[in-house]
Design a protein around this motif. Structure first.
Motif, short mmCIF file in Angstrom:
data_model
loop_
_atom_site.label_atom_id
_atom_site.label_comp_id
_atom_site.label_asym_id
_atom_site.label_seq_id
_atom_site.Cartn_x
_atom_site.Cartn_y
_atom_site.Cartn_z
N THR A 91 1.06 -1.45 -0.04
CA THR A 91 0.15 0.28 -0.20
C THR A 91 0.62 1.10 0.07
O THR A 91 0.35 2.06 -0.66
N TRP A 92 2.11 1.35 0.59
CA TRP A 92 3.16 2.04 0.58
C TRP A 92 3.68 2.86 -1.52
O TRP A 92 4.99 3.29 -0.52
N CYS A 93 3.58 2.08 -1.47
CA CYS A 93 4.75 1.74 -2.85
C CYS A 93 3.46 2.75 -3.95
O CYS A 93 2.77 2.27 -4.59
N PRO A 94 3.99 3.20 -4.39
CA PRO A 94 3.61 4.35 -5.77
C PRO A 94 3.78 3.89 -6.74
O PRO A 94 2.41 4.17 -7.39
N PRO A 95 4.62 2.65 -7.05
CA PRO A 95 3.99 2.30 -8.51
C PRO A 95 3.45 1.03 -8.87
O PRO A 95 2.94 1.35 -9.84
N ALA A 118 -3.07 -11.44 -6.30
CA ALA A 118 -2.07 -9.67 -5.91
C ALA A 118 -1.14 -10.31 -4.55
O ALA A 118 -2.30 -10.66 -3.74
N VAL A 119 -0.65 -10.68 -4.49
CA VAL A 119 0.14 -10.84 -3.30
C VAL A 119 1.01 -9.78 -2.05
O VAL A 119 2.10 -9.11 -3.12
N ASN A 120 0.35 -9.12 -1.03
CA ASN A 120 0.52 -7.88 -0.51
C ASN A 120 1.85 -8.23 0.57
O ASN A 120 1.58 -9.48 0.93
N VAL A 121 2.54 -7.40 0.02
CA VAL A 121 3.83 -8.21 0.89
C VAL A 121 3.54 -7.23 2.47
O VAL A 121 4.46 -6.73 2.99
N THR A 122 2.93 -7.89 3.06
CA THR A 122 1.90 -7.23 4.59
C THR A 122 3.54 -7.57 5.61
O THR A 122 2.96 -6.49 5.86
N GLY A 123 3.78 -7.85 5.45
CA GLY A 123 5.11 -7.67 6.40
C GLY A 123 6.44 -6.41 6.31
O GLY A 123 6.52 -6.21 7.13
N SER A 124 5.74 -6.15 5.33
CA SER A 124 6.50 -4.38 5.14
C SER A 124 5.80 -3.61 5.82
O SER A 124 6.06 -2.39 5.85
N GLN A 129 -4.41 -4.49 8.90
CA GLN A 129 -5.54 -2.90 8.52
C GLN A 129 -5.96 -2.90 7.99
O GLN A 129 -6.49 -2.10 6.73
N ALA A 130 -4.13 -1.96 7.53
CA ALA A 130 -4.12 -1.44 6.59
C ALA A 130 -3.70 -1.67 5.39
O ALA A 130 -4.90 -0.61 4.48
N VAL A 131 -4.01 -2.96 4.72
CA VAL A 131 -4.36 -3.39 3.57
C VAL A 131 -5.64 -3.22 3.59
O VAL A 131 -6.49 -2.84 2.11
N HIS A 132 -6.88 -3.81 4.55
CA HIS A 132 -8.04 -3.81 4.23
C HIS A 132 -8.61 -2.95 4.07
O HIS A 132 -9.49 -2.34 3.08
N ASP A 133 -8.05 -1.79 4.85
CA ASP A 133 -8.73 -0.37 4.73
C ASP A 133 -8.19 0.44 3.23
O ASP A 133 -9.49 0.82 2.10
N PHE A 134 -7.13 0.22 2.04
CA PHE A 134 -6.46 0.13 1.48
C PHE A 134 -7.71 -0.15 -0.15
O PHE A 134 -8.25 0.36 -0.98
N ILE A 135 -7.96 -1.64 0.51
CA ILE A 135 -8.77 -2.30 -1.01
C ILE A 135 -10.12 -2.18 -0.76
O ILE A 135 -10.37 -1.11 -1.52
#
Length: 195
Positions: A91-95, A118-124, A129-135
């Motif tokens: 989520t923090w990656c602009p590209p 789409a594999v989120n590198v969740t460990g980073s 929750q940030a991933v859930h919120d973004f999606i």
């Protein structure tokens, strides 16, 4: 009196030199960029050390099992016989954010022809929750897998994100990995070339 003026001037000059050196160090540290991909055309964010250009064409895709945002388990080997686009992102990656609307459009048009993982590198990430919120915010509907321990990202040598692999129906990598954001046209071209 002259000694005091010379002493004060010397201290002022040394102070100016010190400030200039500090400004120069900050400038250098903020502008250094390192290409860890070996690909001069790559756009992305490095999340690990250099040392690999990724998995090679013809290699069997390493099997993995990850949970989706909804809590379902997806095992790559269960998708054998299907075309797969395996994308690593954060989520923090602009590209990554740049390519996601086109991935959604591609999924809407071709989701019945190719599996998009789409594999989120969740460990980073800050937290899951940030991933859930973004999606939720952008209403993406393609499958999002959570790589909380980043084992899959490591195994696929996704040191720059986004990184995408195209896997054929035989379970092998069929194209060189794509480091950097994809366009809709690029995804269509890769789909047509997969078998």
């Amino acid at each position: 009196m002259i000694k005091q003026i010379l002493g004060t001037a010397l201290i002022a000059v040394l102070g100016i030199i010190l400030v200039m050196n500090m400004l120069n160090m900050n400038k250098e540290s903020s502008t250094n960029e390192y290409d860890v991909t070996g690909d001069t055309e790559a756009e992305g964010v490095a999340i690990g050390p250099p040392g690999s250009s990724g998995l090679e064409v013809g290699e069997l895709s390493p099997d993995f099992e990850l949970k989706t945002l909804e809590g379902e388990t997806i095992r790559l080997s269960d998708l054998l016989g299907k075309k797969i686009m395996l994308n690593f992102w954060a989520t923090w990656c602009p590209p990554c954010l740049k390519e996601m609307p086109e991935m959604q459009e591609f999924y809407d048009e071709h989701g019945d022809e190719i599996e998009i993982l789409a594999v989120n590198v969740t460990g980073s990430e800050k937290n899951e929750q940030a991933v859930h919120d973004f999606i939720d915010e952008y209403s993406y509907t393609f499958p999002i897998l959570l790589d909380t321990a980043m084992n899959v990202s490591d195994e696929y040598k996704a040191i720059t994100i986004p990184t995408t692999y195209f896997i054929g129906t035989d379970g092998t990598i069929q194209h060189p990995r794509k480091a950097g954001p994809m366009t809709y046209e690029f995804m269509e071209e890769m789909l047509e070339e997969l078998n």
